[in-house]
Motif scaffolding. Structure first.
Motif, PDB file in Angstrom:
ATOM      1  N   ASN A  24      32.937  29.140  56.363  1.00  0.00           N
ATOM      2  CA  ASN A  24      32.287  29.679  55.162  1.00  0.00           C
ATOM      3  C   ASN A  24      33.159  30.632  54.351  1.00  0.00           C
ATOM      4  O   ASN A  24      32.638  31.419  53.550  1.00  0.00           O
ATOM      5  CB  ASN A  24      30.975  30.387  55.536  1.00  0.00           C
ATOM      6  N   ILE A  25      34.474  30.579  54.543  1.00  0.00           N
ATOM      7  CA  ILE A  25      35.328  31.529  53.833  1.00  0.00           C
ATOM      8  C   ILE A  25      35.283  31.287  52.320  1.00  0.00           C
ATOM      9  O   ILE A  25      35.266  32.231  51.529  1.00  0.00           O
ATOM     10  CB  ILE A  25      36.783  31.481  54.358  1.00  0.00           C
ATOM     11  N   SER A  46      33.621  32.965  46.860  1.00  0.00           N
ATOM     12  CA  SER A  46      32.851  32.692  45.640  1.00  0.00           C
ATOM     13  C   SER A  46      31.780  33.748  45.406  1.00  0.00           C
ATOM     14  O   SER A  46      31.541  34.180  44.269  1.00  0.00           O
ATOM     15  CB  SER A  46      32.206  31.308  45.731  1.00  0.00           C
ATOM     16  N   THR A  47      31.143  34.185  46.476  1.00  0.00           N
ATOM     17  CA  THR A  47      30.108  35.211  46.360  1.00  0.00           C
ATOM     18  C   THR A  47      30.698  36.529  45.868  1.00  0.00           C
ATOM     19  O   THR A  47      30.107  37.214  45.015  1.00  0.00           O
ATOM     20  CB  THR A  47      29.415  35.423  47.721  1.00  0.00           C
ATOM     21  N   ASN A  96      30.321  39.335  38.503  1.00  0.00           N
ATOM     22  CA  ASN A  96      30.053  38.635  37.251  1.00  0.00           C
ATOM     23  C   ASN A  96      31.340  38.096  36.613  1.00  0.00           C
ATOM     24  O   ASN A  96      31.557  38.205  35.406  1.00  0.00           O
ATOM     25  CB  ASN A  96      29.314  39.559  36.264  1.00  0.00           C
ATOM     26  N   ILE A  97      32.175  37.532  37.478  1.00  0.00           N
ATOM     27  CA  ILE A  97      33.420  36.913  37.022  1.00  0.00           C
ATOM     28  C   ILE A  97      33.280  35.398  37.163  1.00  0.00           C
ATOM     29  O   ILE A  97      32.726  34.896  38.145  1.00  0.00           O
ATOM     30  CB  ILE A  97      34.630  37.409  37.858  1.00  0.00           C
ATOM     31  N   ASN A  98      33.813  34.674  36.171  1.00  0.00           N
ATOM     32  CA  ASN A  98      33.736  33.217  36.199  1.00  0.00           C
ATOM     33  C   ASN A  98      34.979  32.620  36.860  1.00  0.00           C
ATOM     34  O   ASN A  98      36.114  33.016  36.560  1.00  0.00           O
ATOM     35  CB  ASN A  98      33.600  32.667  34.776  1.00  0.00           C
ATOM     36  N   LEU A 144      42.841  31.148  43.587  1.00  0.00           N
ATOM     37  CA  LEU A 144      41.597  31.463  42.883  1.00  0.00           C
ATOM     38  C   LEU A 144      41.942  31.857  41.444  1.00  0.00           C
ATOM     39  O   LEU A 144      42.488  32.940  41.197  1.00  0.00           O
ATOM     40  CB  LEU A 144      40.885  32.619  43.592  1.00  0.00           C
ATOM     41  N   ASP A 145      41.672  30.957  40.490  1.00  0.00           N
ATOM     42  CA  ASP A 145      41.961  31.212  39.084  1.00  0.00           C
ATOM     43  C   ASP A 145      40.706  31.723  38.388  1.00  0.00           C
ATOM     44  O   ASP A 145      39.629  31.106  38.492  1.00  0.00           O
ATOM     45  CB  ASP A 145      42.457  29.937  38.405  1.00  0.00           C
ATOM     46  N   LEU A 146      40.869  32.828  37.678  1.00  0.00           N
ATOM     47  CA  LEU A 146      39.713  33.539  37.134  1.00  0.00           C
ATOM     48  C   LEU A 146      39.738  33.586  35.613  1.00  0.00           C
ATOM     49  O   LEU A 146      40.737  34.005  35.003  1.00  0.00           O
ATOM     50  CB  LEU A 146      39.690  34.966  37.687  1.00  0.00           C
ATOM     51  N   ASP A 147      38.635  33.167  35.023  1.00  0.00           N
ATOM     52  CA  ASP A 147      38.474  33.220  33.566  1.00  0.00           C
ATOM     53  C   ASP A 147      37.902  34.586  33.191  1.00  0.00           C
ATOM     54  O   ASP A 147      36.725  34.735  32.844  1.00  0.00           O
ATOM     55  CB  ASP A 147      37.542  32.086  33.127  1.00  0.00           C
ATOM     56  N   GLU A 148      38.764  35.583  33.300  1.00  0.00           N
ATOM     57  CA  GLU A 148      38.338  36.970  33.104  1.00  0.00           C
ATOM     58  C   GLU A 148      39.527  37.785  32.594  1.00  0.00           C
ATOM     59  O   GLU A 148      40.651  37.640  33.088  1.00  0.00           O
ATOM     60  CB  GLU A 148      37.834  37.555  34.419  1.00  0.00           C
ATOM     61  N   THR A 149      39.281  38.635  31.593  1.00  0.00           N
ATOM     62  CA  THR A 149      40.345  39.474  31.042  1.00  0.00           C
ATOM     63  C   THR A 149      40.129  40.957  31.314  1.00  0.00           C
ATOM     64  O   THR A 149      41.006  41.773  31.019  1.00  0.00           O
ATOM     65  CB  THR A 149      40.463  39.261  29.514  1.00  0.00           C
ATOM     66  N   ASP A 150      38.990  41.314  31.859  1.00  0.00           N
ATOM     67  CA  ASP A 150      38.697  42.716  32.165  1.00  0.00           C
ATOM     68  C   ASP A 150      39.508  43.139  33.403  1.00  0.00           C
ATOM     69  O   ASP A 150      39.204  42.737  34.527  1.00  0.00           O
ATOM     70  CB  ASP A 150      37.200  42.886  32.424  1.00  0.00           C
ATOM     71  N   GLN A 151      40.522  43.936  33.172  1.00  0.00           N
ATOM     72  CA  GLN A 151      41.422  44.314  34.262  1.00  0.00           C
ATOM     73  C   GLN A 151      40.717  45.117  35.344  1.00  0.00           C
ATOM     74  O   GLN A 151      41.060  45.005  36.531  1.00  0.00           O
ATOM     75  CB  GLN A 151      42.612  45.103  33.703  1.00  0.00           C
TER      76      GLN A 151
END
Length: 395
Positions: A328-329, A334-335, A341-343, A360-367
């Motif tokens: 379950n890693i 993912s959790t 609240n990151i996509n 893990l690629d993240l669609d997020e710009t908030d550092q």
């Protein structure tokens, strides 16, 4: 970001240029580098620096590296399979030809002759070195990887009957092996049917002394064994007995130990199999490219302790995780992302043995969110190492 690389041995500078401007090559003086690049340096007594992320061996074998210890610390160990394959192939084929005609002994004999009648002495004595041709003789190849596959193909082109044994041969390698090479399912067939045997497998608990007394018992009289892989693959004491019994005509190896030296039917070379200018350049280039790709993108290619993982980076940030291979890693990862609240733009997880690797690629710009996620991963008992990579093409 500038990465620090510590080199051991003489790594060809042409290869090191492949690291590019983002890398600082500190020779053997770097105290806390991001990567080691080495050839034969023994690292078994080395304490790895805290920042060390990668070890690249400019060659195929990694017996000089404590791979298990590196894995436990989240250090990826790379090698360069195939970079010196042509050099080793040529060394093995040369060895087959040398022993078939006994050229080395012939050269030693002729250089001892003296007097004005040397031509007459040569004609009178050359019959003792008549030898035999290799055409229509049977070559058994144990291990059909980058080196063994090339040897099998070229030995066939030289007119030999070729048997190949490799229960783990990859599909990619299999496509490159001639259909004229007969694949056998039992290594005993290699021992029983071959005039010449060459071995090309890594040294593991399963392969140590794979050529032992039981193997010699199956061989026909006058067999030649060529070992350019690892010395420990052959049981030396059983070898000596097989030579005495006439089973082994000659043993040629690239790995010298004191008990092998100065024996009439044993030829020892000083680890020259991959020692060509071309092979050294190829190994250095491949090692440098592998390290650069891993440190800049997190992608893994040609690792011996972690799975190969490739994934194009299109998102603003990538986090790489080296974790214990526990159930379950991926769900837990993912959790953790969802809780902030990151996509997730993309995720790939591959395992190898006791460990796994995640991109893990993240669609997020908030550092701040990204840093909070990194801290969360670093606090996990199942995650050994966390790296944050910023996509330089995303503002």
């Amino acid at each position: 970001m500038v990465f620090s690389v510590k080199t051991f041995n003489n790594i060809n500078p042409i290869g090191l240029k492949e690291l590019g401007n983002a890398f600082q090559i500190d020779g053997d003086k770097a105290d806390n580098p991001d990567a080691f690049v080495l050839r034969s340096q023994n690292l078994h007594e080395t304490t790895f620096p805290e920042q060390l992320k990668a070890i690249a061996r400019a060659g195929a074998g990694t017996n000089n590296i404590p791979v298990d210890a590196a894995s436990a610390q989240g250090i990826v160990v790379f090698n360069t399979p195939g970079a010196n394959a042509n050099a080793v192939k040529e060394a093995v084929l040369t060895s087959i030809l040398l022993t078939a005609r006994d050229y080395l002994a012939a050269n030693r004999w002729v250089n001892q002759l003296t007097g004005a009648d040397v031509p007459q002495q040569v004609e009178a004595g050359k019959k003792q070195f008549a030898g035999s041709e290799i055409a229509n003789k049977t070559l058994g190849v144990i291990g059909l990887g980058a080196i063994g596959g090339r040897i099998a193909n070229d030995a066939y082109r030289l007119g030999m009957n070729v048997l190949g044994y490799d229960p783990y041969v990859s599909i990619e390698t299999a496509w490159n092996i001639s259909s004229h090479v007969k694949r056998v399912d039992d290594i005993k067939e290699i021992f029983a049917q071959s005039d010449y045997i060459t071995i090309h497998v890594p040294l593991t608990d399963d392969t140590r002394q794979v050529i032992d007394q039981s193997a010699f018992d199956l061989m026909q009289k006058g067999t030649t064994i060529i070992n350019f892989a690892r010395g420990e693959l052959v049981d030396n004491q059983a070898l000596f007995e097989a030579i005495e019994a006439g089973v082994i005509k000659r043993y040629i190896t690239d790995f010298g130990t004191e008990d092998l030296l100065n024996r009439e039917q044993i030829t020892v070379f000083p680890h020259l199999g991959g020692s060509t200018e071309e092979a050294e350049v190829n190994c250095a280039i491949m090692a440098a490219k592998t390290v650069r790709r891993f440190l800049e993108t997190g992608e893994i290619i040609n690792s011996v302790n972690f799975p190969n993982v490739r994934q194009a980076l299109a998102a603003p940030y990538r986090i790489t995780l080296i974790n214990k291979n526990v159930p379950n890693i991926v769900a837990r990862i993912s959790t953790a992302v969802s809780d902030l609240n990151i996509n997730i733009d993309n995720i790939i997880n591959r395992s190898k043995g006791d460990y796994a690797y995640t991109l893990l690629d993240l669609d997020e710009t908030d550092q701040q969110k990204i840093q909070d996620l990194v801290a969360k991963f670093e606090a996990s008992e199942n995650i050994i190492r966390v790296r944050l990579i910023r996509n330089k093409n995303k503002k």
